[in-house]
Design an enzyme around this catalytic site. Structure first.
Site, PDB file in Angstrom:
ATOM      1  N   HIS A 197      -3.873  23.855 -36.539  1.00  0.00           N
ATOM      2  CA  HIS A 197      -4.056  23.566 -37.967  1.00  0.00           C
ATOM      3  C   HIS A 197      -4.756  22.266 -38.088  1.00  0.00           C
ATOM      4  CE1 HIS A 197      -1.600  26.943 -38.549  1.00  0.00           C
ATOM      5  NE2 HIS A 197      -1.394  26.913 -39.877  1.00  0.00           N
ATOM      6  N   GLU A 200      -6.314  20.908 -43.657  1.00  0.00           N
ATOM      7  CA  GLU A 200      -5.786  21.680 -44.767  1.00  0.00           C
ATOM      8  C   GLU A 200      -5.480  20.737 -45.855  1.00  0.00           C
ATOM      9  OE1 GLU A 200      -2.253  24.877 -45.868  1.00  0.00           O
ATOM     10  OE2 GLU A 200      -1.952  23.516 -44.102  1.00  0.00           O
ATOM     11  N   ASP A 279       0.531  33.136 -45.111  1.00  0.00           N
ATOM     12  CA  ASP A 279       1.795  33.470 -45.073  1.00  0.00           C
ATOM     13  C   ASP A 279       1.980  34.436 -46.477  1.00  0.00           C
ATOM     14  OD1 ASP A 279       3.634  31.456 -43.506  1.00  0.00           O
ATOM     15  OD2 ASP A 279       1.677  30.155 -44.382  1.00  0.00           O
TER      16      ASP A 279
END
Length: 339
Positions: A197, A200, A279
């Site tokens: 990741h 973000e 998610d």
């Protein structure tokens, strides 16, 4: 929008950015809490859904770690994974590359083997039942130390036949990719694929670090790349894939309005971007919901939707033969919609 929606539904897709623990629906959370004698601080499914109102990544993570407290036994991880695969199949997702967070379970006293066996048994059954293929990516929690990441890698090493790659997730700000440079080097030496990741909530510098220091094979999120023209050029030249998650970005206020999401700008610049659900239980939508929402918000064309689906397989860790087969199926679906 009707025709675009039909195209989205019919296109074969791969999902490359999905946290299994983030697919825990409130109904299952309640069911597992009851099964395992866990007391939740919520009195109803409705109360849990009402709590899914986040102003940033940390707000979400606090609830996310609390919710996974109901996952204790092998069967819980099996049920969680099976439920996700059913939803993915309904969205015509043919291949998944899913994340799991063993450290978050091990610190609660759940063994690594319990988590891994439950998940991989469900992935194997999902392949038999739905024909959905898979890769499994073990994530290091970046708010923990690199030493703890090394400890996890050591625990996982006897089980690497079941694990395809490693990732880096959890709280991004203040935990740059450089913090994990040595453990990623070790994972690569073990033959694992590398993803992280980056960008973000973090700056473009985090994306550069993930590329240059961690030597990753794929970027998860990568939104911040849109603010750095040199980085955009680099991503295009290297054919790097970004696994973007539009509804997640909206719910976490990364881009509060979908019309501000950089996905279209990056796609039209020539960056290999993909659409994923991240998610889905917490962010209000699985893969097709994300495609539909972003197509509408950014006025994506039919060829652009097809490009996103193609990118999902091109950016996957499937073999070239399997990629080509999937791309042929996508082209066949597109051909039908053009006539």
């Amino acid at each position: 929008m009707g025709e675009l929606k039909d195209l989205i539904a019919e296109l074969p897709k791969a999902e490359l950015h999905l946290h299994l623990e983030g697919s825990l629906e409130p109904e299952m959370m309640f069911e597992l809490a009851k099964r395992n004698g866990v007391t939740l601080k919520y009195g109803s499914v409705e109360e849990i859904r009402a709590a899914y109102d986040f102003s940033n990544l940390q707000d979400f993570l606090d609830l996310y770690y609390q919710g996974m407290g109901v996952l204790l036994k092998e069967q819980d991880f099996y049920d969680l994974t099976s439920a996700y695969l059913s939803k993915a199949t309904a969205d015509n997702v043919r291949h998944v590359e899913v994340f799991f967070d063993p450290q978050a379970h091990m610190e609660r006293g759940v063994s690594f083997e319990t988590v891994l066996i439950g998940i991989t048994r469900a992935l194997e059954d999902g392949h038999i039942r739905h024909g959905i293929t898979n890769k499994l990516i073990m994530c290091f929690l970046r708010h923990l130390s690199e030493e703890e990441a090394f400890a996890l890698l050591e625990v996982a090493t006897p089980h690497l036949a079941k694990i395809d790659g490693v990732g880096l997730d959890s709280s991004e700000l203040g935990h740059p990719p450089s913090k994990f440079e040595r453990v990623f080097k070790e994972a690569k030496a073990l033959g694992l694929k590398l993803v992280a990741h980056a960008g973000e909530e973090g700056p473009p510098e985090y994306v550069w670090e993930a590329l240059n220091l961690l030597k990753i094979d794929r970027i998860d999120h990568g939104n911040a790349a849109a603010r750095d023209d040199e980085l955009i050029d680099h991503l295009i030249e290297t054919g790097m894939t970004l696994t973007m998650c539009p509804l997640s970005n909206q719910r976490l206020c990364v881009t509060p309005d979908l019309t501000e999401n950089p996905l279209a700008h990056l796609l039209r610049s020539g960056v290999r971007v993909t659409v994923n659900s991240d998610d889905p239980s917490y962010f209000g939508g699985y893969v097709n919901d994300n495609y539909t929402a972003i197509a509408d918000a950014l006025d994506l064309s039919m060829p652009e939707i097809v490009m996103l689906a193609r990118n999902s397989f091109i950016g996957s860790f499937l073999s070239d033969v399997d990629k080509e087969a999937a791309l042929d199926q996508i082209d066949a679906v597109f051909e039908q919609h053009r006539h």
